[in-house]
Design a protein around this motif. Structure first.
Motif, PDB file in Angstrom:
ATOM      1  N   ILE A   7       0.838  -1.131   0.007  1.00  0.00           N
ATOM      2  CA  ILE A   7      -0.044  -0.135  -0.061  1.00  0.00           C
ATOM      3  C   ILE A   7       0.888   1.243   0.057  1.00  0.00           C
ATOM      4  O   ILE A   7       1.744   1.563   0.851  1.00  0.00           O
ATOM      5  N   LEU A   8       0.569   1.874  -0.881  1.00  0.00           N
ATOM      6  CA  LEU A   8       1.528   3.414  -0.971  1.00  0.00           C
ATOM      7  C   LEU A   8       0.433   4.530  -0.346  1.00  0.00           C
ATOM      8  O   LEU A   8      -0.406   4.634  -1.048  1.00  0.00           O
ATOM      9  N   LEU A 115      -1.101  -1.171  -4.339  1.00  0.00           N
ATOM     10  CA  LEU A 115      -2.437  -0.405  -4.024  1.00  0.00           C
ATOM     11  C   LEU A 115      -2.261   0.842  -3.800  1.00  0.00           C
ATOM     12  O   LEU A 115      -1.380   0.923  -2.741  1.00  0.00           O
ATOM     13  N   ALA A 116      -3.151   1.712  -4.140  1.00  0.00           N
ATOM     14  CA  ALA A 116      -3.087   3.217  -3.598  1.00  0.00           C
ATOM     15  C   ALA A 116      -3.830   3.183  -2.428  1.00  0.00           C
ATOM     16  O   ALA A 116      -4.894   2.480  -2.233  1.00  0.00           O
ATOM     17  N   ALA A 117      -3.598   3.765  -1.378  1.00  0.00           N
ATOM     18  CA  ALA A 117      -4.278   3.929  -0.140  1.00  0.00           C
ATOM     19  C   ALA A 117      -5.442   4.685  -0.241  1.00  0.00           C
ATOM     20  O   ALA A 117      -6.296   4.593   0.836  1.00  0.00           O
ATOM     21  N   ASP A 118      -5.803   5.508  -1.261  1.00  0.00           N
ATOM     22  CA  ASP A 118      -6.690   6.644  -1.299  1.00  0.00           C
ATOM     23  C   ASP A 118      -7.862   6.165  -2.414  1.00  0.00           C
ATOM     24  O   ASP A 118      -8.592   6.998  -2.795  1.00  0.00           O
ATOM     25  N   HIS A 119      -7.963   4.901  -2.996  1.00  0.00           N
ATOM     26  CA  HIS A 119      -8.989   4.496  -3.894  1.00  0.00           C
ATOM     27  C   HIS A 119      -9.972   3.937  -3.255  1.00  0.00           C
ATOM     28  O   HIS A 119      -9.920   3.428  -2.189  1.00  0.00           O
ATOM     29  N   LEU A 120     -11.080   3.761  -4.046  1.00  0.00           N
ATOM     30  CA  LEU A 120     -12.359   3.099  -3.376  1.00  0.00           C
ATOM     31  C   LEU A 120     -12.699   2.035  -4.451  1.00  0.00           C
ATOM     32  O   LEU A 120     -12.715   2.420  -5.871  1.00  0.00           O
TER      33      LEU A 120
END
Length: 471
Positions: A7-8, A115-120
């Motif tokens: 997780i970035l 994975l991006a930490a701020d996607h849904l």
């Protein structure tokens, strides 16, 4: 197969001000189900097959906050590891550090799922199927990205031209006419910024296409502080050496240059939550198109998104507005200008205004404090300390402090004295006195602090001892 969700957790989330701040960025924003975007990213990776550890690359100032987020949801006690950056150096450096860590720990066949930490992502089943497909391609030595099937001509995303799993080219964010042409062609996908690859394959591609990033990150890692225990590992990158790593994106460093790139087209209910309009769309609309999170009273209002967690918001005779209320800042914006909120954030940062950096409630390794009221000569805080936690042994030159325990038990060092202060009791800390606050109990300690003095800035502090390494 060893699969490591990576997780970035970076970026300011400036378009989601005033909820997103420098020390409370976008990944920590809570949605209607009271889960943050970061927690959703953790869960998204944790439920996949063959996962025994989650790796997170983040700013070191957010480490304890991230740990708290994970602790709330990590009921299976999945192992967690952290690479902590002193500052951001873009995604190539972050991924290089992750690859080197995984190579050393698990070997070149381990698969990283970035994975991006701020996607849904709404469709978790479709996501898991896409990951399974990507992992197979990654085992063949390919660098895989996830391309989202577009449902609108978005101008805020980069696009990927593709045929099946083959990437033809990456293209920059288009204007509206070009975006519509991309969607109409059926050959283009949104670039999601998620990736899947083996540690060995990405290491080889970095050696070929961005050796400077890889080599300087390796030197930095070698000199960095590490700590580990059962189910936990942490690497804190050396600031001086990390500053020498080139500041470039993984797209530019690898994806646009490599001939070993593949794409998995997918429709997974993906959103990058890039504006308040995207947040608003997660809430159901009333008959006039208004979406409300919190308490609002509306008269002759249409097509507005209103969010307020603590106060009643009343609106009369307006339409097409975004209204976001927080304890110390209020945003009112035209919905068609949602992307321009970032300019407010930038202006506040240029002024060094506290509202770009902190909320009234500030998270610390030991708990939280909330500024209740302040003036030029006094400040009142609510302080909450987690069980077993303590503040640093410290002193202030310009202010004295009066502490009143509201609930719990406090263990306090005050000068040469060490005392226990129970509920409804208080103590006074004169300026210049060494002092420490500790919670020896099993329940949260809550107290009210009244500061008084000629200067009340948070930088009036000298730390002598600190269990969190801040002294």
């Amino acid at each position: 197969m060893k699969l490591l969700p990576t997780i970035l957790c970076g970026g300011a989330g400036s378009r989601l001000w005033p909820v997103s701040r420098e020390q409370h960025p976008k990944p920590f924003i809570r949605l209607a189900d009271n889960q943050s975007l970061l927690q959703k990213a953790f869960n998204r990776g944790a439920v996949l097959p063959d996962v025994t550890e989650i790796l997170t690359v983040s700013n070191r100032e957010l480490f304890f906050k991230t740990e708290d987020e994970y602790r709330e949801i990590n009921h299976g006690h999945l192992a967690t590891s952290y690479i902590l950056e002193p500052f951001g150096r873009n995604t190539a450096a972050a991924i290089a550090a992750a690859v080197l860590y995984v190579l050393k720990t698990y070997g070149e066949d381990a698969i990283l799922l970035v994975l991006a930490a701020d996607h849904l992502i709404v469709d978790e089943v479709a996501f898991a199927a896409a990951v399974a497909q990507a992992a197979k391609l990654a085992q063949d030595g390919l660098i895989v990205t996830f391309g989202i099937q577009p449902d609108a001509p978005e101008t805020g995303f980069g696009y990927i031209e593709a045929e099946g799993n083959q990437v033809i080219r990456f293209v920059e964010k288009p204007d509206l006419a070009q975006a519509q042409a991309y969607v109409d062609s059926g050959r283009y996908l949104w670039n999601s910024g998620m990736f899947c690859f083996s540690a060995g394959a990405m290491h080889r591609e970095m050696l070929q296409h961005c050796p400077d990033v890889l080599q300087k990150t390796a030197v930095c890692l070698e000199a960095s502080r590490t700590a580990s225990a059962k189910g936990f590992a942490q690497t804190e990158l050396d600031a001086e050496l990390f500053a020498l790593v080139p500041d470039i994106s993984i797209d530019y460093a690898i994806m646009e240059r490599s001939n070993r790139v593949a794409v998995v087209p997918c429709s997974i209910g993906w959103s990058d939550i890039g504006s308040w309009n995207a947040i608003g769309n997660l809430t159901s609309a009333d008959a006039k198109g208004n979406r409300v999170a919190g308490e609002a009273l509306l008269h002759d209002v249409s097509d507005c998104y209103i969010q307020s967690n603590e106060r009643l918001v009343a609106a009369v005779g307006v339409d097409n507005l975004i209204i976001i209320d927080t304890p110390d800042a209020l945003l009112v914006a035209d919905k068609s200008r949602a992307q321009d909120v970032k300019h407010i954030y930038a202006a506040l940062k240029k002024q060094n205004h506290q509202a770009y950096k902190l909320h009234r409630t500030v998270h610390r390794p030991w708990g939280t404090y909330t500024v209740l009221e302040e003036s030029s000569r006094f400040k009142i805080k609510r302080i909450e300390v987690k069980p077993g936690s303590s503040l640093s042994l410290q002193l202030h030159h310009h202010r004295s402090e009066h502490w009143v325990v509201v609930s719990g038990m406090a263990k306090i060092v005050n000068g040469e004295q060490e005392v226990f202060v129970a509920t409804n009791q208080s103590t006074f800390i004169p300026a210049g006195h060494k002092h420490r606050l500790e919670n020896p109990g099993v329940l949260n300690l809550v107290m009210i602090e009244v500061q008084s003095g000629e200067y009340l800035g948070e930088d009036d502090i000298v730390r002598f001892e600190d269990i969190y390494g801040r002294a």
